[in-house]
Design an enzyme around this catalytic site. Structure first.
Site, short mmCIF file in Angstrom:
data_model
loop_
_atom_site.label_atom_id
_atom_site.label_comp_id
_atom_site.label_asym_id
_atom_site.label_seq_id
_atom_site.Cartn_x
_atom_site.Cartn_y
_atom_site.Cartn_z
N ASP A 1 0.86 -1.18 0.00
CA ASP A 1 0.00 0.00 0.00
C ASP A 1 0.90 1.23 0.00
OD1 ASP A 1 -1.79 -2.06 0.48
OD2 ASP A 1 -3.07 -0.84 1.78
N LYS B 1 -6.77 3.21 -3.57
CA LYS B 1 -7.25 3.20 -2.18
C LYS B 1 -7.49 4.63 -1.73
CE LYS B 1 -5.34 1.95 2.38
NZ LYS B 1 -4.28 1.21 3.09
N LYS C 1 -10.22 0.25 -2.85
CA LYS C 1 -10.20 -0.02 -1.41
C LYS C 1 -10.48 1.25 -0.62
CE LYS C 1 -7.07 -1.36 2.36
NZ LYS C 1 -5.73 -1.84 2.72
#
Lengths: 273, 316
Positions: free
Chosen positions: B153, B216, B252
């Site tokens: 991430d 995300k 996400k």
């Protein structure tokens, strides 16, 4: 134009977390010639969440502070005495209910002396027991106003928070009491009052895993009382069964309703070092 | 969509000017419309068997996250145990999708999750601010992958993005993607710092063009985290991107999603915006920690018929 004024009629709503929402179900019913919210199981759920959130602050407040706030409630009750009488309640009962509230308020900083203390032990320790509130208490309240006060006050004076189900046919005194509580410095969520049909909502309250105790004072149907008690066993709630005969709320209340919702914490503390 | 075709896309990243022209040529987001649509979809009523299905899907989509300075190996191991068996009392409860930790905790998580099929995600690139030189970000990424993380991430360079240096943002993401090797790359846009939905759309496109496998919303470290309208804009972006290129990118939302009701709103949004191809843990994830307990409580309510209480679930 007529001179006759059209009175503003009140919608009696629920009391959850210090606010007065309508039932999430949108339902209402007529009781005592007024429109009253008909609570659903989801209102019970919301009320338990509000009560749980209030436990930390209320149980953590000093007993002295809780006592002050409960005295304040009594002062507000006194101020609204005529309003309660206007609901059709006997004057004597209203006065008795206010006096009962004051009597319980006085217990807030005394119960731990009576139900706690130093225990004699054979060793170099202080051994101290102190009563602590059990947490969230569900109440199925009786229809009389004195009875209502006599089940709510003992539960909250020791630091518990409550979800009270008002009697189906006599909800107005309970909602009016909620209006008193909302203006008395009582933190939101300490007392939550749901009007409607306890036969519908009480099973959800009795089975709720986040409720620690339940007082069935207002249940008259013995079969329902038994089934509620069975549901309450799911997480070992403390249960006060309804009395078999119609209770006289004017009698000396004793201390049992307060002590039923207390846990005893005992600590050992070494001395002499 | 504009009249851009897949062949044009290869040239839009050839220069800063071309990329800027492309990003500013994207259709603007109707802010009121996006917020209204997200709010409207949030009112859908999902009950009984559909709710049970949605709850199990949401559990399988959770990236169970702990990103605290106070994380210890013991805490990460406890979280991994929870990831494998979220509800120890019910063997039918599915495991979560992944554990998300700081790079230093990746070896612990990888070992604790061995053989479970649960992914190990690691934040990298100077999370959460991303304010570090590129070499350090790449080293951070490589270290996390070497330690066993199979999902990375990363945070985008918001400083460069907000200053309008889009190509720099693009090249940084592409370089991190390179450094990831086989690991999946999730590109954190930190939408709370991007100010406008137009910026969210542009950042989404940069992330997808640069090779991100997921986009995300947030780090969870700034006050405004995932919201429904932001996720709506991002879902539209991945939908349009697949129409154009054929490559599917996941989404996400992370941060601030705490209740089952919220999670189900997101699932409705996914289904209505991107389509049910995305209703799968490979293409949609929730970055969350407290959400899981609420999902478990709701699941317990559905199976036992009585309201559950937090006393019966772990404190994370």
């Amino acid at each position: 134009m007529s001179d006759a004024r059209v009175a503003v009629r009140k919608t009696y709503k629920l009391f959850i977390g210090g606010k007065f929402p309508r039932s999430e179900s949108g339902r209402s019913y007529i009781a005592q010639d007024a429109n009253v919210a008909l609570a659903s199981r989801k209102d019970v759920r919301d009320a338990v969440v509000a009560a749980r959130a209030a436990v930390k602050g209320w149980s953590g407040a000093t007993a002295y502070n809780r006592g002050q706030i409960l005295y304040r409630v009594a002062e507000m009750l006194e101020g609204r005495r005529d309003q309660f009488i206007g609901l059709g309640l006997p004057t004597a009962e209203v006065d008795e209910a206010i006096d009962r509230w004051v009597w319980y308020a006085g217990w807030s900083d005394k119960i731990s002396q009576v139900y706690g203390g130093a225990n004699p032990v054979a060793g170099p320790y202080f051994n101290l027991s102190s009563p602590e509130p059990t947490g969230v208490v569900g109440l199925v309240t009786p229809p009389s106003f004195l009875g209502l006060v006599s089940v709510i006050a003992p539960a909250i004076v020791t630091g518990n928070t409550v979800v009270a189900l008002a009697a189906h046919d006599a909800p107005l005194a309970a909602v009016t009491l909620a209006e008193v509580l909302a203006t008395s410095d009582l933190p939101g969520g300490v007392v939550n009052i749901l009007t409607g049909d306890p036969a519908e909502t009480a099973p959800w309250l009795a089975a709720h895993m986040d409720v620690n105790a339940i007082d069935l004072a207002g249940v008259t149907d013995q079969t329902l009382a038994t089934s509620l008690e069975e549901a309450a066993a799911g997480n070992l709630k403390r249960v006060i069964r309804p009395s078999a005969s119609t209770p006289s709320w004017s009698d000396d209340p004793g201390l049992t309703r307060m002590t039923a919702f207390l846990e005893t914490k005992t600590v050992w503390h070494p001395k002499g070092i | 969509m504009t009249a851009t075709t897949a062949s044009d896309l290869s040239s839009v990243t050839s220069s800063d000017a071309a990329l800027r022209a492309f990003l500013h040529g994207l259709p603007g987001v109707d802010q009121v419309g996006a917020e209204q649509r997200a709010a409207m979809l949030g009112t859908r009523s999902i009950k009984t068997t559909a709710k049970a299905w949605a709850i199990d899907l949401a559990i399988r989509m959770v990236d169970l996250t702990t990103l605290e300075g106070a994380d210890t190996p013991g805490k990460v191991r406890a979280l991994c145990a929870k990831a494998r068996r979220p509800d120890p009392a019910d063997p039918t409860c599915p495991p979560v999708a992944a554990i998300c930790v700081y790079p230093a905790m990746v070896p612990v998580a990888t070992e604790a999750l061995a053989g479970s099929g649960i992914h190990t995600a690691s934040v990298a690139t100077a999370f959460p601010s991303g304010q570090a030189p590129l070499e350090i970000k790449l080293a951070d990424t490589k270290a996390a992958v070497a330690a066993g993380a199979d999902e990375i991430d990363m945070v985008i360079n918001r400083g460069a993005f907000l200053a309008g240096r889009y190509l720099e943002v693009f090249e940084e993401i592409a370089a991190v993607k390179q450094a990831c090797g086989p690991a999946h790359l999730k590109v954190i846009l930190e939408t709370g710092e991007l100010s406008t939905y137009d910026n969210v759309r542009r950042a989404s496109w940069i992330g997808m063009l640069a090779g991100g496998d997921f986009i995300k919303t947030s780090t969870g470290k700034v006050p405004v985290a995932a919201t429904l309208p932001v996720t709506l804009v991002m879902l539209e972006a991945v939908r349009d991107f697949r129409d154009l290129t054929g490559r599917q990118v996941g989404v996400k939302p992370a941060g601030g999603i705490r209740t089952t009701k919220d999670a189900i709103k997101y699932l409705v949004l996914v289904n209505e915006t991107a389509g049910d191809d995305w209703l799968d843990p490979d293409w949609f994830r929730f970055g969350a920690s407290t959400l899981l307990n609420d999902l478990l409580m709701q699941r317990t309510k559905l199976t036992t018929g009585v309201y559950a209480g937090p006393d019966y679930f772990t404190l994370d």
